[in-house]
Design a protein around this motif. Sequence first.
Motif, PDB file in Angstrom:
ATOM      1  N   GLY A 151       0.813  -1.216   0.000  1.00 56.86           N
ATOM      2  CA  GLY A 151       0.000   0.000   0.000  1.00 56.86           C
ATOM      3  C   GLY A 151       0.845   1.263   0.000  1.00 56.86           C
ATOM      4  O   GLY A 151       0.489   2.263  -0.635  1.00 56.86           O
ATOM      5  N   ILE A 152       1.983   1.226   0.709  1.00 55.64           N
ATOM      6  CA  ILE A 152       2.795   2.451   0.743  1.00 55.64           C
ATOM      7  C   ILE A 152       3.474   2.654  -0.616  1.00 55.64           C
ATOM      8  O   ILE A 152       3.766   3.791  -1.012  1.00 55.64           O
ATOM      9  N   THR A 173       1.337   4.870  -2.653  1.00 58.35           N
ATOM     10  CA  THR A 173       1.515   6.285  -2.309  1.00 58.35           C
ATOM     11  C   THR A 173       2.824   6.822  -2.880  1.00 58.35           C
ATOM     12  O   THR A 173       2.866   7.909  -3.453  1.00 58.35           O
ATOM     13  N   GLY A 198       0.934   9.964   2.444  1.00 55.81           N
ATOM     14  CA  GLY A 198      -0.298   9.236   2.753  1.00 55.81           C
ATOM     15  C   GLY A 198      -0.177   8.672   4.140  1.00 55.81           C
ATOM     16  O   GLY A 198       0.031   7.484   4.328  1.00 55.81           O
ATOM     17  N   ALA A 200      -1.057   7.780   8.219  1.00 55.69           N
ATOM     18  CA  ALA A 200      -2.133   6.963   8.793  1.00 55.69           C
ATOM     19  C   ALA A 200      -3.187   7.841   9.441  1.00 55.69           C
ATOM     20  O   ALA A 200      -3.548   7.679  10.593  1.00 55.69           O
ATOM     21  N   THR A 221      -8.627   7.866   8.326  1.00 56.81           N
ATOM     22  CA  THR A 221      -9.520   7.558   7.214  1.00 56.81           C
ATOM     23  C   THR A 221     -10.717   6.752   7.694  1.00 56.81           C
ATOM     24  O   THR A 221     -11.788   6.822   7.100  1.00 56.81           O
ATOM     25  N   ASN A 222     -10.507   5.995   8.766  1.00 60.96           N
ATOM     26  CA  ASN A 222     -11.632   5.210   9.289  1.00 60.96           C
ATOM     27  C   ASN A 222     -12.714   6.131   9.837  1.00 60.96           C
ATOM     28  O   ASN A 222     -13.903   5.906   9.648  1.00 60.96           O
ATOM     29  N   VAL A 242     -12.035  -1.926   2.930  1.00 63.89           N
ATOM     30  CA  VAL A 242     -11.205  -2.373   1.820  1.00 63.89           C
ATOM     31  C   VAL A 242     -11.052  -3.891   1.841  1.00 63.89           C
ATOM     32  O   VAL A 242     -10.858  -4.485   2.888  1.00 63.89           O
ATOM     33  N   ASP A 243     -11.159  -4.501   0.692  1.00 66.66           N
ATOM     34  CA  ASP A 243     -10.954  -5.941   0.599  1.00 66.66           C
ATOM     35  C   ASP A 243      -9.458  -6.200   0.432  1.00 66.66           C
ATOM     36  O   ASP A 243      -8.876  -5.842  -0.591  1.00 66.66           O
ATOM     37  N   PRO A 244      -8.850  -6.850   1.426  1.00 65.27           N
ATOM     38  CA  PRO A 244      -7.402  -7.021   1.361  1.00 65.27           C
ATOM     39  C   PRO A 244      -6.953  -7.898   0.209  1.00 65.27           C
ATOM     40  O   PRO A 244      -5.790  -7.882  -0.173  1.00 65.27           O
ATOM     41  N   GLN A 296      -5.794  -1.479  -2.135  1.00 63.47           N
ATOM     42  CA  GLN A 296      -4.571  -0.701  -1.880  1.00 63.47           C
ATOM     43  C   GLN A 296      -4.705   0.707  -2.473  1.00 63.47           C
ATOM     44  O   GLN A 296      -4.269   1.684  -1.904  1.00 63.47           O
ATOM     45  N   LEU A 301      -7.232   2.777  -0.369  1.00 64.62           N
ATOM     46  CA  LEU A 301      -6.623   3.196   0.901  1.00 64.62           C
ATOM     47  C   LEU A 301      -5.647   4.337   0.678  1.00 64.62           C
ATOM     48  O   LEU A 301      -5.684   5.361   1.362  1.00 64.62           O
ATOM     49  N   SER A 302      -4.752   4.149  -0.279  1.00 68.83           N
ATOM     50  CA  SER A 302      -3.735   5.160  -0.546  1.00 68.83           C
ATOM     51  C   SER A 302      -4.385   6.486  -0.931  1.00 68.83           C
ATOM     52  O   SER A 302      -3.985   7.552  -0.466  1.00 68.83           O
ATOM     53  N   LEU A 319      -5.848   8.086   2.165  1.00 70.08           N
ATOM     54  CA  LEU A 319      -4.785   8.534   3.068  1.00 70.08           C
ATOM     55  C   LEU A 319      -4.137   9.803   2.526  1.00 70.08           C
ATOM     56  O   LEU A 319      -3.834  10.741   3.277  1.00 70.08           O
TER      57      LEU A 319
END
Lengths: 201, 580
Positions: free
Chosen positions: B430-431, B434, B447, B449, B452-453, B461-463, B469, B472-473, B476
Amino acid sequence: MAEKQSLRVVAPLEQLSAFFLLLQQGVWLQAQIGCSVASLLTEQFNIEEKYIVERITTMFLDFKPIDDLETTYVKDGSTLALSSAMPGLVGTTMRRGSHLAAMRGEISYQNQQQVVSGAGRIKIKLFNMVMTELGARFLAHGVCLTNGELDTLLSEMDDSFWQSIEFASVDDQQVDYTSLVNRVRTGITDEEILLKVEFTS
Amino acid sequence: MDKILRINMSAAGGPTQSTEKAGEFAALGGRATTSTIVGNEVPPDCHPLSADNKLVIAPGMLSGTAAAISGRISVGCKSPLTGGIKESNAGGQAAQVLARLGYAAVIIEGIPEGDDLYKIHINKDRVEISVDNSNKLLDNYPLIEKLQKEYGDKVAYMSIGSAGERLMASASIACTDPELRPTRHCGRGGVGAVMGSKKIKVIILDDAGCKNRPPQDAERFKTANRAFVEGIRKHPVSGEGLPAYGTNVLTNVLNEAGGYPTNNFKTGQFEGGTKISGESLAELEISRGGKATHGCHRGCVIQCSGIYNDKDGKYLTKQPEYETVWSHGGHCGISDLDTIATLDYWDDNVGVDTIEMGVAIGVAMDGGLLEFGDGVGAINLLRDEVAKGTPLGRILGGGAGMTGKAFGVTRVPVVKNQALPAYDPRTVQGIGVTYATSTQGADHTAGYAVATNILKVGGDVDPLKPEGQIELSRNLQIATTAIDSTGLCLFIAFPILDQPETFQSMLDLLGGFYGIEMTGDDVAALGQKVLTLERKFNKDAGFGPEDDRLPSFFQTEKLPPHNLTFGVTDEELDQLYNWD
Ligand code: SF4
């Protein structure tokens, strides 16, 4: 198999920091393996569940972040690293059950299979606040060091440690620093000794 | 912050100044202000070191107020390192002082004729721009020591070292800390070279006779500040971990995760990691009479910094941050804290970004200039080459990309020519998203932490799906861009991430100060607006999808111990900016 020699040291709690590098690098402990991480920590090392939930919020088993302590099992020879919550995006990502866990999906611990039970050993690494708060407990439990590792530890300790210790013995025979160092240096480098440190406050 | 100071260094007959109303910028700050002004006023295709580029300095929305930990200052321009838009921020005293002086921004444009070097002195009564060639090629520590004799110790300084004067693309702008040491740097992207191109050595900010900015709703602001501080103090990261060990507390954890880039991104674990960890660093600092807990500006309630003394107990440098310890440590195979601290001192003194310089040295090691682990050699490179402006020093000071080209290295960890920070994107994919897509080039703070929640983004997000990813990015980056505008230190991210009431107190701080209602949606909208502007600037500067990529070795070389490559595809990366 012959019993390991046992080195017992009684030292004031303010000397715990002399073991910080060792605790970060990891120490081998004898344990019943094949159990879950949760049971290892609570039942064998007597760590309160509340402490685990609130303080040990980041854990790695064999270099993989763990999310579920109940379904992650400890094998013989495993390395378990314990840490409190970490800063940064990646620190947060590593946290147990992090809502950002998706970002490290591929390295997360996912092996849910039960493993062989019995006597074995695991390597425990302690980081940050967990190290200062649980270090004394693990050292009192007893950690296995080779003569070589003990020699490194002794040579890194400064004089103040040995001046402050209250008691040291090998197999119940009192020893001083010089005789301990001699013993370690003349021993077989890979031979292990069980180090138990009792801290007094 | 109701005014903007504009300085024209090109004016015939010498630099001129004018003050204008802050307008829309009175209620903005930090990155929102710098990126908007750069986006509106700088031609995207200009040369970053030309007269057309502008250097914009802006305190955060809450700087200069009684709000806790609100001392970040942003510097914006077109970056000589990336060629795109740049916002680089730092702590230190400058933001608080500039905001108390009432400036929403200082805009420096043009380039003077001739070789004279200028200083700018701003106090509540006037702005003085004067030639002072006695400062030429002084590095930051001796410069500030010299200036203190003239301006005293109640001011804040923003300065460049010799690297900025020599227009090196990794040059930083130093901001002094409460002890007047030049230890806090707007480091990334070569903003120091832009200041150097405008022939400005130092800006002296003096807020004598100024007061804190008053809030619109004093009671609400005060209550929110109290709750905010309480929330920061009770959280284990901001209340315990960071104060005790600083950001370098991450070394052990990243190393354990196998995501600690070692020997120029060849492996993910460094054998000497524990020797340079935050835990070992704090222990050493305390044993030498330094400090493991210290604030980079007054009003910081986290205090993630520290004081590093040498073997004789004399001040050497501030506590090096995680990224610095990594770039000079594991990345270069160096496991000695004194060596890393010495390199940190030289980075601050010469005025270069510690990440860019460390990564450049590691790339040079990979190219055969030195062996990995050669600490003495690394110090020599900084002290005897970069600090002296030798040809080799100028290559290193040009950044990791330039160094890679000079030494024929194929593994060059840069995005948009900016060096990657201390987290391998193969381990934490994920990083990597970004790093690849940030408007700023590879940047771990782009980006963060952030909550965001709580902002109700990124939570579902579905891992198992790569678009997770990306989403999320994206979220963030939006949230971080907004926080970068407030002047609040990014390390408030942890309490606002985990404690909804602390997130609310941050909104109340802003709301109480400006007399408005702020919601999470407003925060997200601000972030998105600024990112859109930055993205447009980069597009107009010639950036395309091919610039939103990681170097190809991340897709082809497996990183031990997990033996992963970066798996997010180009098509997926191109989905990040799905709104423009
Ligand atoms: S937490 Fe650290 S970086 Fe942030 S303001 Fe405080 S000392 Fe500076």
